[in-house]
Structure formats: structure tokens, C-alpha cells
Write a protein that holds these residues in place. Structure first.
Motif, PDB file in Angstrom:
ATOM      1  N   PRO A  87       0.826  -1.212   0.000  1.00  0.00           N
ATOM      2  CA  PRO A  87       0.000   0.000   0.000  1.00  0.00           C
ATOM      3  C   PRO A  87       0.855   1.256   0.000  1.00  0.00           C
ATOM      4  N   ARG A  90       1.381   3.307   5.258  1.00  0.00           N
ATOM      5  CA  ARG A  90       1.450   2.279   6.292  1.00  0.00           C
ATOM      6  C   ARG A  90       1.766   2.947   7.614  1.00  0.00           C
ATOM      7  N   ASP A  92       3.276   1.921  11.782  1.00  0.00           N
ATOM      8  CA  ASP A  92       3.807   0.924  12.709  1.00  0.00           C
ATOM      9  C   ASP A  92       3.045   1.055  14.020  1.00  0.00           C
ATOM     10  N   THR A 101       9.291  -7.859  11.835  1.00  0.00           N
ATOM     11  CA  THR A 101       8.369  -7.244  10.877  1.00  0.00           C
ATOM     12  C   THR A 101       8.363  -8.006   9.561  1.00  0.00           C
ATOM     13  N   ARG A 149      12.080   2.290   5.923  1.00  0.00           N
ATOM     14  CA  ARG A 149      10.804   1.605   6.189  1.00  0.00           C
ATOM     15  C   ARG A 149      10.177   1.103   4.888  1.00  0.00           C
ATOM     16  N   GLN A 150      10.317   1.877   3.833  1.00  0.00           N
ATOM     17  CA  GLN A 150       9.793   1.436   2.543  1.00  0.00           C
ATOM     18  C   GLN A 150      10.492   0.162   2.089  1.00  0.00           C
ATOM     19  N   ALA A 153       9.216  -2.777   3.987  1.00  0.00           N
ATOM     20  CA  ALA A 153       7.934  -3.231   3.440  1.00  0.00           C
ATOM     21  C   ALA A 153       8.144  -4.069   2.179  1.00  0.00           C
TER      22      ALA A 153
END
Length: 259
Positions: A87, A90, A92, A101, A149-150, A153
Motif C-alpha cells: 500500500p 502504512r 507501525d 516485521t 521503512r519502505q 515493506a
């Protein structure tokens, strides 16, 4: 030569929100190993369409099938074994390590009440290496930058190992080096594993380089879909973005600049 069944099919698909129709009667089939890029203006319905294709939003009419079956027939677990979803936004909800994760991507492969194995952890470490995050396993995800973080994911998707990747702006928050690296990564998934890839991008020049077909969403119900070089012309893109563009070609690659 045998014809492979599509991993994603949309039949007479109409998508909209609040009475506004973004695309009407869309027929689309995505074959194994094929890369599709979705382009359109802001607010044209790209993310909404992708969420419908991912089985997360109900269309106005029509149907979506993955691996030859509907999401309802497959159920959540079997759907996740076929379709991976990235998506645009997002959050956390709680602190966890990068390893914990990314291990979530392995959950569709576990038996009910099963625990992750060392094999799953190895797959996760390979996924982290693929997105240039080796050594980050014990970092708290809440301490990472937006780009990191991307990539976490994306690593989670790689660990999931779906046959179909649906990606909403996969290169958002990434620097130029990692933008290209992630697009090369998904192209390699298509080429080497036969995965199908559908992604929303904003830059037509990247669509030229990293797609086999392009879907143009005009936001008023009109869509156009075809081979990349047929769809990415200055004339079509000027109409799509409602601004005149010129095409510049060099070494077989094309950029589009304001006229």
C-alpha cells in the motif's frame, strides 16, 4: 507454444467512490512474467483501482480474479499465497524489530498455529539483503527513516514470495539509487520467477524502462491500455496530464519534459 493462464484478471470492472467513476468496464489480464505500470494524474483513481485489484475494495461492478479464482473463493490465506500488496500508506502500530516485521511475510506459508522456522528466518535475511538492509535485523522499525521503512515493506513482500505483486508507488520515499534498485528488483522477479507485477508510478520515463504494458487512467471513466511504446507518446501523455509534453529520446530511452 502453450499459453499461460493470467495471474490477474479484471472483467468489465467499474471502479469509483462517492458517485465518481474512475474507470468503466475495464478488461485487463496480466500474465506470468508481465510488468504493468499504471499512470494518471493525482486523484485519477490509480490507488483506488489497485486496491480493487488487490481485493481490498469492492468495485462498482465487474469482477477480479487471481490465479483463476475470486478472492472470496480463495479466502485470505490462499489469496496471500498468490497476491502480494504494497500500500501507499502504512503505520507501525507497535515497536518491533526489522526481523520480526519482515517475518510477517512468511505467515501465509505457516500451518495454523505454526511458528516461524530457521528456514523462514533465512528467507527473511535474503530478502533484507536484496533491499540493501543486511545488518538491520535487530533495529526497531520505529527508528528507521522513511526510505528504510519502505525497503522493509518491500522485503516483507519478497519474504511472502507471491506470484503477483500489486505495488502502490513502490519507490516513494526512496533516494535515486534505491528507486532504480527496487525497480530492477521487481523486474528480476518478473524475469526470473515468472511473477506478474502491476505498479503505480508517477514518472513516465521509468514506466518506459520498467514496464511491458501501461494503463493510463484519465479519472473520468476512460482508460487506455497497451504496449509501453504505443501508450507512452507525447500526445497521449499530454492528454493524460492535461499539460503539453515533448519526448526526448537518447540511447533507446525516452524522457518527457514540459513543452
Amino acid at each position: 507454444m502453450s499459453v499461460q493462464s493470467p495471474l490477474l484478471e479484471a472483467r468489465k470492472l467499474t471502479v469509483g467512490i462517492g458517485g465518481r467513476v474512475f474507470c468503466r468496464d475495464l478488461d485487463l489480464a496480466l500474465a506470468p512474467g508481465e510488468r504493468l505500470v499504471i499512470l494518471g494524474r493525482n486523484g485519477a483513481g490509480k490507488s483506488t483501482l489497485l486496491s480493487v485489484l488487490a481485493g481490498l475494495r469492492t468495485p462498482v461492478s465487474g469482477e477480479v480474479r487471481i490465479g483463476g479464482a475470486s478472492y472470496a473463493a480463495l479466502g485470505a490465506r490462499k489469496s496471500a499465497l498468490i497476491r502480494g500488496w504494497l500500500p501507499q500508506a502504512r503505520g507501525d502500530a507497535f515497536a518491533s524489530t526489522v526481523l520480526e516485521t519482515v517475518l510477517v511475510g512468511r505467515h501465509p506459508h505457516l500451518e495454523r498455529w505454526g511458528w516461524e522456522s530457521e528456514k523462514d528466518a533465512k528467507i527473511v535475511r535474503q530478502a533484507l539483503a536484496a533491499v540493501d538492509l543486511s545488518g538491520f535485523e535487530q533495529r526497531d522499525v520505529q527508528t528507521l527513516s522513511g526510505g528504510e521503512r519502505q525497503r522493509v515493506a518491500i522485503a516483507t513482500l519478497l519474504a511472502q514470495a507471491p506470484r503477483l505483486f500489486l505495488l502502490d508507488e513502490p519507490i516513494a520515499h526512496l533516494d535515486l539509487k534505491h528507486q532504480i534498485a527496487m525497480l530492477e528488483l521487481f523486474s528480476a522477479q518478473a524475469r526470473d520467477t515468472g511473477a506478474a507485477v502491476a505498479m503505480v508510478l508517477h514518472e513516465p520515463a521509468l514506466a518506459w524502462r520498467y514496464s511491458d504494458r501501461v494503463l493510463l487512467i484519465h479519472g473520468d471513466g476512460l482508460t487506455e491500455c497497451g504496449p509501453t511504446r504505443q501508450m507512452l507518446t507525447a500526445e497521449r501523455l499530454s492528454a493524460l496530464y492535461q499539460y503539453p509534453l515533448h519526448a526526448l529520446e537518447s540511447d533507446g530511452r525516452v524522457s518527457f519534459i514540459p513543452a
